[in-house]
Design an enzyme around this catalytic site. Structure first.
Site, PDB file in Angstrom:
ATOM      1  N   SER A   1       0.514  -0.760   0.204  1.00 48.77           N
ATOM      2  CA  SER A   1       0.135   0.152  -0.507  1.00 48.77           C
ATOM      3  C   SER A   1       0.953   1.130   0.223  1.00 48.77           C
ATOM      4  CB  SER A   1      -0.944   0.064   1.105  1.00 48.77           C
ATOM      5  OG  SER A   1      -1.802   1.753   1.473  1.00 48.77           O
TER       6      SER A   1
ATOM      7  N   TYR B   1      -1.725  -1.944  10.690  1.00 50.32           N
ATOM      8  CA  TYR B   1      -2.248  -2.092   9.257  1.00 50.32           C
ATOM      9  C   TYR B   1      -0.638  -1.056   8.738  1.00 50.32           C
ATOM     10  CZ  TYR B   1      -3.992  -2.013   4.539  1.00 50.32           C
ATOM     11  OH  TYR B   1      -3.782  -1.055   3.059  1.00 50.32           O
TER      12      TYR B   1
END
Length: 271
Positions: free
Chosen positions: A142, A155
């Protein structure tokens, strides 16, 4: 990498980016798709939709947090359908919350799926790719694997770890003719994130756009595929003006202003 005629295994294939990647591979001539996710019904629905394409679809309903089941499934799939040319690790989960309000079970879930699940699948497939002396592995990280943001600490930690894992494997597996790449999408408009305003000023991309960028990167054999101009801009800013980026992230964060309580959310390959 030439997509035509390949066999690809995609985790997190039942929704979001993983689903879009399955469609894009089918459109571009993949011969066989092994689709992995926990939701058996959604996998069956996707397989039914892909029947109009000239591609063989195999569904594997698996929980990647169970190594024994995953390893057995990979062994059976390799024996039944032949070598896997392309592995795309897209499955993932995210919990958004201020760190001081975070809960250990949520963190453990992120670690067990985002990292250990990815490790389990990659190890099972890469060992067999090494035997055949060819293959490509794509790990979906990401933009938050490059730039951590408030409310996304754990995360982001898993996505940073995925980039480190990918870089290490790229060097280790090169002698076996295995290419290892990272895909870094920005916020993506999936069914799990639609309607949520997580960070101000961020314009979501579609899963289809991310999938198309992946295929471009595969054809170019790119080590890292950064998706979206916002991601490129943020990464550039982190290099040349990190202090400015920190201020922007603070202003854009759901913690600022009235948004001091952010909902927990989950996704399969979306942000």
């Amino acid at each position: 990498m030439d997509i035509k005629g390949i066999t690809a295994l995609i985790t997190g294939a039942s929704r979001g980016i993983g689903r879009a990647i399955a469609w894009e591979l089918a459109r571009n001539g993949a011969r066989r798709l092994l689709l992995v996710a926990r939701d058996r019904q959604k996998l069956a629905e996707l397989a039914a939709e892909l029947t109009a394409m000239d591609v063989e679809v195999v569904t594997l309903a698996l929980d990647l947090r169970k190594p024994a089941e995953v390893n057995m499934a990979i062994v059976r799939a390799w024996r039944s359908y032949g070598p896997i040319d392309l592995l795309i690790n897209c499955a993932g989960v995210a919990h958004q919350t201020p760190f001081l309000q975070s809960k250990l079970p949520d963190v453990q879930e992120e670690l067990s799926l985002n990292l250990m699940g990815l490790y389990t699948v990659t190890r099972a497939v890469a060992r067999r790719m090494a035997t055949q002396k060819r293959g490509t592995i794509v790990n979906v990280s990401s933009v938050m694997g490059k730039i951590a943001a408030p409310t996304m600490s754990t995360y982001s930690a898993t996505k940073f770890a995925i980039l480190g894992f990918t870089q290490a494997l790229r060097g280790e597996l090169a002698d076996h003719n295995i290419r290892v790449m990272a895909l870094l999408p920005t916020l993506t408009d999936t069914d799990m994130t639609r309607g949520l305003k997580l960070f101000r000023w961020v314009v979501p991309m579609t899963p289809e756009q991310v999938a198309q960028e992946l295929l471009l990167g595969l054809r170019k054999d790119s080590a890292e595929i950064v998706v979206g101009w916002q991601s490129h801009l943020a990464i550039l800013c982190s290099r040349i003006a990190p202090g400015l980026l920190d201020k922007v992230l603070k202003m854009a964060s759901p913690l600022s202003g009235k948004s001091d309580k952010s909902p927990a959310w989950r996704r399969a390959g979306g942000f």
